[in-house]
Motif scaffolding. Structure first.
Motif, PDB file in Angstrom:
ATOM      1  N   LYS A 105       0.836  -1.196   0.000  1.00 50.88           N
ATOM      2  CA  LYS A 105       0.000   0.000   0.000  1.00 50.88           C
ATOM      3  C   LYS A 105       0.869   1.243   0.000  1.00 50.88           C
ATOM      4  CE  LYS A 105      -3.873  -2.263   0.362  1.00 50.88           C
ATOM      5  NZ  LYS A 105      -4.830  -2.314  -0.728  1.00 50.88           N
ATOM      6  N   THR A 121       2.387   3.335   3.323  1.00 51.74           N
ATOM      7  CA  THR A 121       2.451   2.567   4.562  1.00 51.74           C
ATOM      8  C   THR A 121       3.831   1.968   4.704  1.00 51.74           C
ATOM      9  OG1 THR A 121       1.667   0.569   3.469  1.00 51.74           O
ATOM     10  CG2 THR A 121      -0.004   2.001   4.428  1.00 51.74           C
ATOM     11  N   ASP A 122       4.177   1.645   5.949  1.00 54.64           N
ATOM     12  CA  ASP A 122       5.520   1.151   6.214  1.00 54.64           C
ATOM     13  C   ASP A 122       5.691  -0.311   5.828  1.00 54.64           C
ATOM     14  OD1 ASP A 122       5.480   3.098   9.241  1.00 54.64           O
ATOM     15  OD2 ASP A 122       6.228   3.640   7.244  1.00 54.64           O
ATOM     16  N   ALA A 129       0.205  -4.867   3.884  1.00 55.89           N
ATOM     17  CA  ALA A 129      -1.029  -5.266   4.554  1.00 55.89           C
ATOM     18  C   ALA A 129      -1.334  -6.692   4.134  1.00 55.89           C
ATOM     19  CB  ALA A 129      -2.160  -4.338   4.150  1.00 55.89           C
ATOM     20  N   GLN A 144      -0.153  -5.739   9.581  1.00 59.20           N
ATOM     21  CA  GLN A 144       0.983  -5.236   8.821  1.00 59.20           C
ATOM     22  C   GLN A 144       2.179  -6.088   9.202  1.00 59.20           C
ATOM     23  OE1 GLN A 144       0.394  -0.896   9.848  1.00 59.20           O
ATOM     24  NE2 GLN A 144       1.108  -0.699   7.742  1.00 59.20           N
ATOM     25  N   TYR A 189      -5.813  -2.810  14.131  1.00 59.87           N
ATOM     26  CA  TYR A 189      -5.032  -2.711  12.894  1.00 59.87           C
ATOM     27  C   TYR A 189      -4.867  -1.239  12.580  1.00 59.87           C
ATOM     28  CZ  TYR A 189      -3.906  -2.940   7.907  1.00 59.87           C
ATOM     29  OH  TYR A 189      -3.302  -2.782   6.681  1.00 59.87           O
ATOM     30  N   LYS A 190      -3.602  -0.794  12.445  1.00 57.47           N
ATOM     31  CA  LYS A 190      -3.296   0.616  12.239  1.00 57.47           C
ATOM     32  C   LYS A 190      -3.966   1.494  13.303  1.00 57.47           C
ATOM     33  CE  LYS A 190      -2.320   0.512   7.300  1.00 57.47           C
ATOM     34  NZ  LYS A 190      -2.636   1.062   5.964  1.00 57.47           N
ATOM     35  N   ARG A 191      -3.865   1.019  14.543  1.00 54.62           N
ATOM     36  CA  ARG A 191      -4.347   1.739  15.721  1.00 54.62           C
ATOM     37  C   ARG A 191      -5.877   1.825  15.810  1.00 54.62           C
ATOM     38  NH1 ARG A 191       0.026   5.338  14.300  1.00 54.62           N
ATOM     39  NH2 ARG A 191      -1.493   6.774  13.425  1.00 54.62           N
ATOM     40  N   HIS A 192      -6.599   1.099  14.924  1.00 57.59           N
ATOM     41  CA  HIS A 192      -8.061   1.116  14.973  1.00 57.59           C
ATOM     42  C   HIS A 192      -8.563  -0.265  15.401  1.00 57.59           C
ATOM     43  CE1 HIS A 192      -8.388   5.059  13.179  1.00 57.59           C
ATOM     44  NE2 HIS A 192      -7.570   4.677  12.187  1.00 57.59           N
ATOM     45  N   HIS A 216     -12.688  -5.482  11.110  1.00 59.84           N
ATOM     46  CA  HIS A 216     -12.176  -4.969   9.839  1.00 59.84           C
ATOM     47  C   HIS A 216     -12.777  -5.700   8.642  1.00 59.84           C
ATOM     48  CE1 HIS A 216      -9.217  -2.288  11.668  1.00 59.84           C
ATOM     49  NE2 HIS A 216      -9.048  -3.240  12.576  1.00 59.84           N
ATOM     50  N   GLU A 271      -8.591   0.580   2.614  1.00 60.84           N
ATOM     51  CA  GLU A 271      -8.106  -0.788   2.828  1.00 60.84           C
ATOM     52  C   GLU A 271      -9.083  -1.781   2.203  1.00 60.84           C
ATOM     53  OE1 GLU A 271      -5.286  -1.601   4.031  1.00 60.84           O
ATOM     54  OE2 GLU A 271      -4.627   0.308   4.864  1.00 60.84           O
TER      55      GLU A 271
END
Length: 457
Positions: free
Chosen positions: A282, A285-286, A289, A315, A411-414, A418, A436
């Motif tokens: 993605k 992003t680091d 995913a 991730q 996931y990603k602080r959420h 998902h 996403e």
């Protein structure tokens, strides 16, 4: 690459596929017009019609071209026409994407991924197949279908005052879509012929020994089933070839994935369990995913044909994928025991690109049962893939289990569910490319793998 050549045979018999009555109406309606647009529903026979039209030009010694969104889209057409034109074949090369005939005719094949497709050539006839599924955008976007038409393809017709046949189903009411524009805006100079799936009088095919009255009754039932088994918007677009406005419409309805508004329990018994893995890089992003969804399939024991058992998304750095993959197969074995899967775990389906290619290699090296997702499915656009499996959801053949429905993960602080978030927020024609969608992809791939026919639909 050199073309393969052959001597001209003594006998030259070319057998073109006869047009059915619906195609014949299209032919006579479009024949007087230089720029022709054939908008038709699934299975009407647009590609067969286009093959006959382009072959007619080739038999007259004309230079012609076939344009399609991807190499895969024209590859089968190349093989079919090569076989049809074999008696007058002079030379051919699939690598060079060209067929030359003893009539001095030539047929070139082009992918619309090439923004200069056709430049420098001259043609009397061109076909643009599946035009609605080429890239959207106006003529200021160099790689959009509109720009390719106006800057590359249309100029090839100048020398001879050549003709163009543009064929497609519709793909939404979208002001940025080339096919939608040429069918609705007279400024582009196209004459449109509109046909539905039902305008093909040959389908469903008549069974051996089946009387006409019985066949007609079965045909009527097939058509009624199309209305019953598909979301109304999907039916309107895919079978009636209407330009549907998808804006704001939730595509996968939660109600269809539940029973009496509640998720279902794990099955007491099922045929097998499997997983679908999607990994994609993605932008911004680091790490990659990676999403996985676990399914139970039941075709023999009277339960829901496909149940969603579990999911996960994370991730994961490339180095960690090697240790993560065995946990997927361990989870499959646990689920096989919990659902009493008669055939146990049948392994994982993995998208063969990005990190997925590495996962497939690792699985093979360790003897883990994994296979790539069919390339026909991965090559499709996200919208088309979702539409292709939507009928199974609409008919209630896919359900959430309580575990998958009630699960949350960070996931990603959420922290949320998902899977539900991605599936239920999916919209046809959504231009938000940063959304996403890894679990949405596993959802669609899983349905196609378990319930689809040999073509994955």
């Amino acid at each position: 690459m050199a073309l393969s050549s052959r001597s001209t045979p003594a006998r030259r018999t070319i057998a073109l596929t006869p047009l059915h009555s619906g195609q014949a109406k299209a032919y006579w309606a479009l024949r007087p017009h230089r720029f022709k647009a054939l908008r038709c529903g699934r299975r009407f026979g647009k590609t067969d019609y286009a093959k006959t039209w382009i072959a007619q030009g080739l038999l007259q010694g004309e230079e012609c071209a076939w344009f399609a969104p991807q190499h895969m889209t024209w590859s089968e057409v190349y093989s079919d026409l090569l076989q049809t034109l074999e008696p007058i074949l002079d030379a051919s090369s699939k690598a060079a994407a060209t067929i030359r005939l003893s009539t001095r005719a030539r047929l070139d094949f082009w992918s619309l991924e090439n923004r200069i497709a056709g430049r420098g050539r001259r043609y009397r006839r061109v076909v643009v197949d599946e035009a609605a599924f080429a890239k959207d955008g106006d003529n200021r976007s160099d790689d959009s279908m509109m720009a390719i038409w106006e800057k590359a393809i249309k100029p090839t017709l100048y020398d001879y005052g050549g003709e163009a046949l543009v064929c497609s189903n519709s793909a939404g009411k979208n002001p940025e879509n080339f096919f939608c524009n040429i069918c609705n805006d007279p400024q582009y100079g196209f004459h449109e012929f509109h046909a539905t799936t039902m305008d093909n009088p040959l389908l469903p095919k008549r069974r051996q020994g089946e009387g006409e009255a019985t066949w007609l009754a079965r045909r009527d039932q097939f058509q009624a089933d199309l209305v019953r088994d598909n979301d109304p918007l999907v039916y309107a677009q895919e079978y009636m070839a209407e330009f549907v406005d998808w804006s704001g419409a939730a595509f996968f309805n939660r109600e269809k994935l539940l029973v009496d508004n509640r998720p279902v329990s794990y099955p007491a018994v099922c045929d097998a369990v499997f997983a679908v893995i999607d990994t994609a890089s993605k932008t911004g992003t680091d790490n990659d995913a990676t999403g996985v969804t676990f399914f139970a399939v039941d075709k023999r024991f009277g339960g829901t044909p496909l149940l969603i058992l579990d999911w996960d998304i994370a991730q994961i750095e490339g180095a960690i994928l090697e240790t993560w993959l065995p946990t997927v197969f361990e989870r499959l074995e646990t689920l096989a025991r919990e659902t009493r899967a008669v055939n146990g775990s049948i392994g994982a389906f993995i998208e063969d690109k990005n990190s997925g290619t590495i996962l497939l290699q690792q699985a093979r090296r360790r003897g883990m049962p994994a296979q790539p997702i069919d390339s026909q499915l991965t090559a499709m656009g996200k919208d088309e893939r979702a539409i292709s499996v939507s009928g199974y959801v609409h008919r209630g053949m896919v359900k959430y289990t309580s575990h998958a429905f009630n699960k949350t993960a960070i996931y990603k602080r959420h922290s949320r569910n998902h899977l539900l978030d991605q599936v239920e927020n999916f919209r046809i024609g959504d231009r938000d490319r940063d959304r996403e969608d890894d679990l949405l992809d596993t959802f669609c791939y899983g349905i196609a793998a378990a319930l689809g026919n040999s073509e994955g639909f």
